[in-house]
Scaffold this motif. Structure first.
Motif, PDB file in Angstrom:
ATOM      1  N   GLU A  31      32.030  16.966  41.011  1.00 28.13           N
ATOM      2  CA  GLU A  31      31.521  17.906  42.005  1.00 28.13           C
ATOM      3  C   GLU A  31      32.057  19.309  41.722  1.00 28.13           C
ATOM      4  O   GLU A  31      33.236  19.484  41.419  1.00 28.13           O
ATOM      5  CB  GLU A  31      31.946  17.464  43.405  1.00 28.13           C
ATOM      6  CG  GLU A  31      31.365  18.335  44.511  1.00 28.13           C
ATOM      7  CD  GLU A  31      31.675  17.798  45.891  1.00 28.13           C
ATOM      8  OE1 GLU A  31      32.187  18.567  46.718  1.00 28.13           O
ATOM      9  OE2 GLU A  31      31.429  16.596  46.127  1.00 28.13           O
ATOM     10  N   GLY A  32      31.151  20.288  41.803  1.00 27.13           N
ATOM     11  CA  GLY A  32      31.537  21.674  41.564  1.00 27.13           C
ATOM     12  C   GLY A  32      31.350  22.116  40.131  1.00 27.13           C
ATOM     13  O   GLY A  32      31.437  23.318  39.842  1.00 27.13           O
ATOM     14  N   GLU A  86      26.104  34.532  45.606  1.00 25.34           N
ATOM     15  CA  GLU A  86      27.405  35.204  45.512  1.00 25.34           C
ATOM     16  C   GLU A  86      27.440  36.232  44.383  1.00 25.34           C
ATOM     17  O   GLU A  86      28.470  36.861  44.152  1.00 25.34           O
ATOM     18  CB  GLU A  86      28.515  34.179  45.296  1.00 25.34           C
ATOM     19  CG  GLU A  86      28.721  33.236  46.476  1.00 25.34           C
ATOM     20  CD  GLU A  86      29.871  32.274  46.248  1.00 25.34           C
ATOM     21  OE1 GLU A  86      29.997  31.782  45.108  1.00 25.34           O
ATOM     22  OE2 GLU A  86      30.645  32.029  47.196  1.00 25.34           O
ATOM     23  N   ASP A  87      26.311  36.402  43.682  1.00 22.97           N
ATOM     24  CA  ASP A  87      26.270  37.297  42.523  1.00 22.97           C
ATOM     25  C   ASP A  87      25.010  38.152  42.608  1.00 22.97           C
ATOM     26  O   ASP A  87      23.915  37.692  42.280  1.00 22.97           O
ATOM     27  CB  ASP A  87      26.287  36.486  41.232  1.00 22.97           C
ATOM     28  CG  ASP A  87      26.249  37.357  39.986  1.00 22.97           C
ATOM     29  OD1 ASP A  87      26.334  38.593  40.115  1.00 22.97           O
ATOM     30  OD2 ASP A  87      26.108  36.784  38.878  1.00 22.97           O
ATOM     31  N   THR A 351      11.950  28.696  50.160  1.00 24.72           N
ATOM     32  CA  THR A 351      13.307  28.728  49.633  1.00 24.72           C
ATOM     33  C   THR A 351      13.946  27.347  49.693  1.00 24.72           C
ATOM     34  O   THR A 351      13.864  26.656  50.699  1.00 24.72           O
ATOM     35  CB  THR A 351      14.159  29.718  50.442  1.00 24.72           C
ATOM     36  OG1 THR A 351      13.529  31.000  50.406  1.00 24.72           O
ATOM     37  CG2 THR A 351      15.562  29.815  49.870  1.00 24.72           C
ATOM     38  N   VAL A 352      14.589  26.953  48.608  1.00 25.84           N
ATOM     39  CA  VAL A 352      15.300  25.674  48.534  1.00 25.84           C
ATOM     40  C   VAL A 352      16.779  25.980  48.310  1.00 25.84           C
ATOM     41  O   VAL A 352      17.144  26.610  47.311  1.00 25.84           O
ATOM     42  CB  VAL A 352      14.759  24.794  47.389  1.00 25.84           C
ATOM     43  CG1 VAL A 352      15.550  23.493  47.289  1.00 25.84           C
ATOM     44  CG2 VAL A 352      13.273  24.504  47.593  1.00 25.84           C
ATOM     45  N   GLU A 353      17.624  25.546  49.259  1.00 24.14           N
ATOM     46  CA  GLU A 353      19.050  25.810  49.123  1.00 24.14           C
ATOM     47  C   GLU A 353      19.855  24.714  49.809  1.00 24.14           C
ATOM     48  O   GLU A 353      19.320  23.906  50.583  1.00 24.14           O
ATOM     49  CB  GLU A 353      19.406  27.174  49.717  1.00 24.14           C
ATOM     50  CG  GLU A 353      19.161  27.279  51.200  1.00 24.14           C
ATOM     51  CD  GLU A 353      19.528  28.666  51.724  1.00 24.14           C
ATOM     52  OE1 GLU A 353      19.442  28.833  52.950  1.00 24.14           O
ATOM     53  OE2 GLU A 353      19.896  29.547  50.932  1.00 24.14           O
ATOM     54  N   ASP A 354      21.116  24.686  49.501  1.00 22.00           N
ATOM     55  CA  ASP A 354      22.041  23.705  50.080  1.00 22.00           C
ATOM     56  C   ASP A 354      22.529  24.233  51.431  1.00 22.00           C
ATOM     57  O   ASP A 354      23.192  25.265  51.502  1.00 22.00           O
ATOM     58  CB  ASP A 354      23.214  23.510  49.114  1.00 22.00           C
ATOM     59  CG  ASP A 354      24.267  22.551  49.651  1.00 22.00           C
ATOM     60  OD1 ASP A 354      24.000  21.882  50.667  1.00 22.00           O
ATOM     61  OD2 ASP A 354      25.344  22.469  49.040  1.00 22.00           O
ATOM     62  N   LYS A 355      22.211  23.521  52.505  1.00 24.25           N
ATOM     63  CA  LYS A 355      22.612  23.955  53.839  1.00 24.25           C
ATOM     64  C   LYS A 355      23.748  23.101  54.414  1.00 24.25           C
ATOM     65  O   LYS A 355      23.981  23.079  55.618  1.00 24.25           O
ATOM     66  CB  LYS A 355      21.405  23.920  54.783  1.00 24.25           C
ATOM     67  CG  LYS A 355      20.323  24.926  54.421  1.00 24.25           C
ATOM     68  CD  LYS A 355      20.782  26.361  54.611  1.00 24.25           C
ATOM     69  CE  LYS A 355      20.925  26.697  56.076  1.00 24.25           C
ATOM     70  NZ  LYS A 355      21.235  28.139  56.293  1.00 24.25           N
ATOM     71  N   ILE A 361      26.946  24.384  47.197  1.00 23.64           N
ATOM     72  CA  ILE A 361      26.198  24.978  46.087  1.00 23.64           C
ATOM     73  C   ILE A 361      25.655  26.320  46.529  1.00 23.64           C
ATOM     74  O   ILE A 361      24.942  26.411  47.532  1.00 23.64           O
ATOM     75  CB  ILE A 361      25.053  24.049  45.632  1.00 23.64           C
ATOM     76  CG1 ILE A 361      25.636  22.746  45.086  1.00 23.64           C
ATOM     77  CG2 ILE A 361      24.169  24.730  44.595  1.00 23.64           C
ATOM     78  CD1 ILE A 361      24.604  21.707  44.732  1.00 23.64           C
ATOM     79  N   ARG A 362      25.996  27.377  45.790  1.00 20.20           N
ATOM     80  CA  ARG A 362      25.643  28.731  46.181  1.00 20.20           C
ATOM     81  C   ARG A 362      24.330  29.209  45.553  1.00 20.20           C
ATOM     82  O   ARG A 362      23.906  30.325  45.816  1.00 20.20           O
ATOM     83  CB  ARG A 362      26.764  29.695  45.783  1.00 20.20           C
ATOM     84  CG  ARG A 362      28.113  29.349  46.398  1.00 20.20           C
ATOM     85  CD  ARG A 362      28.083  29.432  47.906  1.00 20.20           C
ATOM     86  NE  ARG A 362      29.422  29.201  48.485  1.00 20.20           N
ATOM     87  CZ  ARG A 362      29.680  29.222  49.777  1.00 20.20           C
ATOM     88  NH1 ARG A 362      28.702  29.445  50.636  1.00 20.20           N
ATOM     89  NH2 ARG A 362      30.901  28.997  50.225  1.00 20.20           N
TER      90      ARG A 362
END
Length: 448
Positions: A31-32, A86-87, A351-355, A361-362
């Motif tokens: 993980e990560g 984050e970037d 939009t698909v993102e980790d909530k 996951i950023r």
């Protein structure tokens, strides 16, 4: 960041707790790690991506995330992209969203190459610096712009925070009153609607320039159409030439204000996805309601013009929700498109993102998820929507302000095609468009 999110078609955030396929042979990564993020990317795309069946079976999980994402995309996909929240450097960049203007390099009949400012956003760094539509750029950061170096110069501009421009005015075939202007990187604020009422041959024509389709604009649209209706407008010119798109709900609201004979149950759009997404059909009322701030269909219809014909001004920068307006009005009225072929974004996504909380996951994905079709099942315009009346916006210099009755595209309607047969060609002889700073804005994941 606001610009990139605004250009998504459907305001939905998918909560992805886990998208892992039931595959006993699926790889397992710490993980990560980059590999674990890439596995999340792959699993998410398998579920939502329109071309999921074309994804490689054995991708290289060791690639950097952005490269891995691109390796999964279908060859015909010009629009999907991924960013790291984050970037800021991972977000697509364009001259328009960084500085608030766009330009076009043209070659005139005599062979002379000229760089013309075609768009300056209100309340933008460019407008604050004194740039205006119609100005001629002679040098960018000390370099003379040519057909050969325009793309390279534009690419370099995206890595800077200040531009040194030499600009002048076009006067009788030459550039005059040259001056140096600095434009600093910064935000451009929301663009207002621009409306005019023209009178021609005893009839009133309403003109409405719409820069984009943000959620929450239905009140403003309704107000403009109320003004048109009160003034006795019988013809409508929609100017979507620089409209990248935005909310499908806002586009549906606009469409509900124009034709006669539609009801809340009239079909507006069909979304067709992969085997998981299937097919989703929505009426005018249903699509408008996806914007929680929108006026409802029946309220909007009180200010509808009830027309059987509309003129829509387009360019290569007309995209996505703006193209939906063109295509999805056609089942209900005559659409006379004037200008140039559109960009060809016949697709939609969310939009698909980790909530998860805390979020692990950023990365945030903006994949193509649906193809879009009108009430008659017409779509598939990936090569753009061609106008009935082809008009070169750069036929006459200097470019006049948007909304001016003598501006080339507007006057081609008022004086050239107004109430007349279409299928005309009104391009300028010998004037060629060599390069545009915003076309295609999304072709290489540049600006969605």
């Amino acid at each position: 960041m606001r610009k990139f999110l605004k250009l998504q078609f459907i305001a939905i955030i998918i909560i992805l707790i886990s998208c892992t396929e039931n595959d006993d042979n699926a790889p397992v990564f710490p993980e990560g790690s980059t590999e674990s993020v890439n596995l999340w990317v792959q699993d998410s795309l398998k579920r939502y991506y329109y071309w999921a069946d074309q994804m490689p079976a054995k991708p290289d999980y060791h690639l950097p995330v952005k490269d891995f994402f691109k390796s999964l995309l279908a060859p015909q996909d010009r629009f999907s992209f991924i960013v790291n929240t984050e970037d800021s450097s991972s977000y697509p960049r364009s001259i328009r969203n960084m500085y608030g203007f766009d330009y076009t390099v043209i070659q005139q009949a005599n062979g002379e190459v000229v760089t013309v400012i075609k768009l300056v956003l209100n309340n933008s760094p460019a407008s604050n610096a004194g740039l205006e539509r119609g100005m001629i750029i002679t040098r960018i950061n000390g370099k003379t712009v040519t057909a050969g170096n325009a793309e390279a110069i534009t690419s370099t501009m995206k890595d800077l925070t200040v531009l040194d421009l030499t600009v002048g005015n076009w006067n009788n075939g030459t550039v005059t009153d040259e001056k140096n202007i600095k434009v600093y990187y910064g935000l451009s604020f929301e663009q207002s609607l621009l409306s005019k009422i023209f009178e021609k041959n005893g009839k009133k024509a309403g003109y409405l320039y719409i820069y984009d389709f943000p959620d929450g604009m239905t009140q403003k649209l309704s107000q403009k159409f109320a003004e048109f209706k009160a003034a006795g407008v019988k013809e409508l010119i929609l100017d979507l030439r620089y409209n990248y798109g935005g909310s499908v709900s806002a586009a549906a609201a606009l469409c509900s204000l124009i034709p006669s004979g539609i009801t809340s149950a009239s079909p507006f759009i069909t979304f067709k996805g992969n085997k998981n997404g299937g097919e989703v059909k929505r009426t005018f009322s249903q699509q408008i309601a996806y914007d929680p701030k929108a006026l409802d269909f029946n309220t909007l219809r009180t200010n509808a013009l009830g027309l059987n014909k509309v003129y829509i001004l387009t360019s290569n920068s007309t995209a996505s929700a703006a193209e939906i307006v063109i295509n999805n009005l056609k089942p209900y009225m005559q659409v006379i498109q004037v200008g140039a072929v559109t960009l060809g974004k016949d697709m939609a996504g969310f939009t698909v993102e980790d909530k998860r909380k805390p979020q692990k996951i950023r990365w945030q994905m903006h994949p193509v998820i649906y193809k879009v079709f009108n009430a008659n099942g017409m779509g598939e315009y990936s090569n753009g929507i061609s106008p009935q009346v082809s008009v070169n916006e750069y036929a006459v210099l200097p470019l006049l302000p948007l909304g001016h009755p003598d501006e080339t595209l507007i006057s081609s309607v008022l004086n050239g095609t107004y109430f007349k047969s279409v299928n005309q060609k009104m391009s300028a002889e010998g004037v060629k468009i060599l390069y545009q700073s915003d076309v295609p804005p999304i072709a290489a994941g540049k600006d969605l």
